[in-house]
Design a protein around this motif. Structure first.
Motif, PDB file in Angstrom:
ATOM      1  N   ASP A 134      -8.222   9.726  28.495  1.00 18.85           N
ATOM      2  CA  ASP A 134      -7.760   9.857  29.872  1.00 18.85           C
ATOM      3  C   ASP A 134      -6.248   9.630  29.979  1.00 18.85           C
ATOM      4  O   ASP A 134      -5.551  10.357  30.702  1.00 18.85           O
ATOM      5  N   MET A 135      -5.729   8.644  29.257  1.00 18.99           N
ATOM      6  CA  MET A 135      -4.297   8.352  29.322  1.00 18.99           C
ATOM      7  C   MET A 135      -3.462   9.482  28.737  1.00 18.99           C
ATOM      8  O   MET A 135      -2.387   9.811  29.251  1.00 18.99           O
ATOM      9  N   VAL A 136      -3.949  10.115  27.664  1.00 18.70           N
ATOM     10  CA  VAL A 136      -3.231  11.253  27.087  1.00 18.70           C
ATOM     11  C   VAL A 136      -3.317  12.449  28.021  1.00 18.70           C
ATOM     12  O   VAL A 136      -2.313  13.133  28.271  1.00 18.70           O
ATOM     13  N   ARG A 137      -4.493  12.691  28.564  1.00 21.97           N
ATOM     14  CA  ARG A 137      -4.695  13.836  29.456  1.00 21.97           C
ATOM     15  C   ARG A 137      -3.774  13.766  30.677  1.00 21.97           C
ATOM     16  O   ARG A 137      -3.225  14.768  31.122  1.00 21.97           O
ATOM     17  N   GLY A 154      -7.495  20.620  27.371  1.00 23.05           N
ATOM     18  CA  GLY A 154      -6.045  20.511  27.482  1.00 23.05           C
ATOM     19  C   GLY A 154      -5.406  19.552  26.503  1.00 23.05           C
ATOM     20  O   GLY A 154      -4.235  19.182  26.667  1.00 23.05           O
ATOM     21  N   LEU A 155      -6.166  19.127  25.488  1.00 18.92           N
ATOM     22  CA  LEU A 155      -5.647  18.183  24.507  1.00 18.92           C
ATOM     23  C   LEU A 155      -5.580  18.811  23.121  1.00 18.92           C
ATOM     24  O   LEU A 155      -6.424  19.623  22.757  1.00 18.92           O
ATOM     25  N   ALA A 156      -4.559  18.419  22.369  1.00 20.68           N
ATOM     26  CA  ALA A 156      -4.466  18.822  20.959  1.00 20.68           C
ATOM     27  C   ALA A 156      -4.971  17.663  20.109  1.00 20.68           C
ATOM     28  O   ALA A 156      -4.624  16.512  20.358  1.00 20.68           O
ATOM     29  N   PHE A 157      -5.794  17.962  19.112  1.00 19.31           N
ATOM     30  CA  PHE A 157      -6.355  16.927  18.239  1.00 19.31           C
ATOM     31  C   PHE A 157      -5.957  17.213  16.799  1.00 19.31           C
ATOM     32  O   PHE A 157      -6.230  18.293  16.270  1.00 19.31           O
ATOM     33  N   GLY A 274       0.248  22.054  24.246  1.00 19.46           N
ATOM     34  CA  GLY A 274       1.331  22.869  24.786  1.00 19.46           C
ATOM     35  C   GLY A 274       2.519  22.081  25.289  1.00 19.46           C
ATOM     36  O   GLY A 274       3.437  22.661  25.887  1.00 19.46           O
ATOM     37  N   ARG A 275       2.538  20.771  25.082  1.00 22.56           N
ATOM     38  CA  ARG A 275       3.654  19.943  25.549  1.00 22.56           C
ATOM     39  C   ARG A 275       4.420  19.409  24.349  1.00 22.56           C
ATOM     40  O   ARG A 275       3.841  18.848  23.437  1.00 22.56           O
ATOM     41  N   GLU A 276       5.738  19.601  24.363  1.00 22.89           N
ATOM     42  CA  GLU A 276       6.580  19.145  23.266  1.00 22.89           C
ATOM     43  C   GLU A 276       6.646  17.616  23.249  1.00 22.89           C
ATOM     44  O   GLU A 276       6.890  16.976  24.273  1.00 22.89           O
ATOM     45  N   LEU A 277       6.418  17.034  22.086  1.00 23.63           N
ATOM     46  CA  LEU A 277       6.531  15.589  21.943  1.00 23.63           C
ATOM     47  C   LEU A 277       7.989  15.177  21.785  1.00 23.63           C
ATOM     48  O   LEU A 277       8.814  15.952  21.285  1.00 23.63           O
ATOM     49  N   ALA A 281       8.023  10.257  19.208  1.00 23.49           N
ATOM     50  CA  ALA A 281       6.575  10.440  19.092  1.00 23.49           C
ATOM     51  C   ALA A 281       6.236  11.292  17.863  1.00 23.49           C
ATOM     52  O   ALA A 281       5.253  11.024  17.169  1.00 23.49           O
ATOM     53  N   GLN A 282       7.035  12.312  17.593  1.00 21.73           N
ATOM     54  CA  GLN A 282       6.804  13.131  16.401  1.00 21.73           C
ATOM     55  C   GLN A 282       6.935  12.291  15.137  1.00 21.73           C
ATOM     56  O   GLN A 282       6.132  12.416  14.209  1.00 21.73           O
ATOM     57  N   ALA A 283       7.955  11.425  15.122  1.00 19.32           N
ATOM     58  CA  ALA A 283       8.162  10.572  13.939  1.00 19.32           C
ATOM     59  C   ALA A 283       6.996   9.610  13.751  1.00 19.32           C
ATOM     60  O   ALA A 283       6.543   9.376  12.627  1.00 19.32           O
ATOM     61  N   LEU A 284       6.485   9.049  14.856  1.00 20.59           N
ATOM     62  CA  LEU A 284       5.357   8.127  14.758  1.00 20.59           C
ATOM     63  C   LEU A 284       4.103   8.850  14.278  1.00 20.59           C
ATOM     64  O   LEU A 284       3.348   8.326  13.450  1.00 20.59           O
ATOM     65  N   GLN A 285       3.887  10.070  14.763  1.00 24.87           N
ATOM     66  CA  GLN A 285       2.727  10.841  14.324  1.00 24.87           C
ATOM     67  C   GLN A 285       2.801  11.120  12.819  1.00 24.87           C
ATOM     68  O   GLN A 285       1.795  11.045  12.110  1.00 24.87           O
ATOM     69  N   GLU A 286       3.993  11.420  12.328  1.00 23.74           N
ATOM     70  CA  GLU A 286       4.168  11.672  10.889  1.00 23.74           C
ATOM     71  C   GLU A 286       3.879  10.412  10.073  1.00 23.74           C
ATOM     72  O   GLU A 286       3.250  10.480   9.006  1.00 23.74           O
TER      73      GLU A 286
END
Length: 299
Positions: A134-137, A154-157, A274-277, A281-286
């Motif tokens: 819910d928080m991501v959405r 609407g979420l990317a996994f 569809g939303r640019e991080l 956030a990109q660095a944390l995901q990596e």
């Protein structure tokens, strides 16, 4: 009115010399004159009075000087702040993670992230799986760590690993002497689990129902810590995601492989589709992907 025009005007206003202003800005005199003229045209009047011998400010030009200094200082500060964001010298990222992940695997990943990017602030919301989604959405956080949702909505996994459920039994239970236990054997004992609408509870009930097995619940709680303590005290047994294994051992329980059926579900990173991080956030995901790919998460 542009930043270039303001810089040109201020350089002339501070030196009262087009020649010196050109040297300071590394501009040709025609380019400098054009910039000042463009500023005057955009504002609607003269800012400088130029003769063959001197340059002086009009009253309006004098009024603009402190404003121009402030605007350019703000612009330069904004440029520096954004440069620090893009080079990960400054920034903030908010992450939601289900408690079973937040208190077990996440600290190791955050430690690696902190070593690499010490000036990035990270806010962690440890909430149940459904709240993560819910928080991501609703874009209250950029990233979420959760079980793969049934519908993307609407979420990317991005999957990180597959987590298998393991049995948790009291350390002094006869079951603790084995390396594996089947569901039929486990459910001969009082069963303790999380309350609905926990994804753990719903997933167990659904997967067991497919096998024609009903989940008999003797005790239930909102917190995995409470479930672990109940098992350790001898009230019964439970089944939890394998990523909670260390936590269950610390609480006094004993974990072993659970079969017939094996229940597993992908765990991964959720983000708005569809939303640019942000760069942070990109660095944390990596870092999350790199840390977990080399970790023993569920075996």
């Amino acid at each position: 009115m542009t930043v270039k025009q303001l810089r040109a005007f201020l350089a002339v206003a501070q030196t009262l010399s087009f020649t010196q202003a050109c040297e300071h800005l590394h501009l040709s005199q025609p380019a400098l004159s054009l910039a000042v003229k463009g500023l005057e045209e955009s504002l609607g009047g003269r800012l400088l009075i130029r003769t063959t011998r001197s340059v002086r400010l009009t009253p309006e030009g004098e009024s603009l000087v402190p404003l121009a200094k402030r605007l350019l200082a703000d612009w330069d500060n904004a440029e520096e702040v954004m440069r620090q964001h893009f080079t990960l010298q400054l920034g903030r990222v908010a992450l939601a993670a289900m408690p079973s992940f937040a208190c077990n695997q996440l600290p190791t990943a955050l430690m690696a992230f902190r070593r690499r990017h010490p000036r990035i602030k990270v806010t962690v919301h440890d909430v149940i799986n459904e709240q993560v989604i819910d928080m991501v959405r609703h874009q209250r956080v950029e990233l979420g760590i959760a079980f793969e949702p049934d519908a993307s909505d609407g979420l990317a996994f991005t999957p990180l690993f597959e987590d298998r459920f393991v049995a948790v039994v009291p350390a002094d239970s006869p079951l603790a002497e084995a390396t594996t236990v089947c569901w039929a054997e486990l459910l001969r004992h009082e069963f303790i689990t999380l309350q609905r609408p926990s994804m753990v509870r719903l997933l167990l009930e659904h997967e067991l129902a497919v096998q024609g097995i009903e989940l008999p619940v003797a005790f239930e709680s909102h917190q995995l810590v409470t479930v672990g303590r109940m098992v350790a005290s001898g009230l019964g047994v439970s089944a939890v995601p394998a990523l909670c294994r260390q936590q269950m051992h610390e609480l006094g329980g004993h974990c072993l492989a659970l079969t017939d059926p094996v229940i597993a579900r992908p765990v991964g990173v959720l983000s708005p589709a569809g939303r640019e991080l942000s760069v942070a956030a990109q660095a944390l995901q990596e870092i999350l992907a790199a840390t977990l790919s080399s970790a023993d998460t569920c075996r």
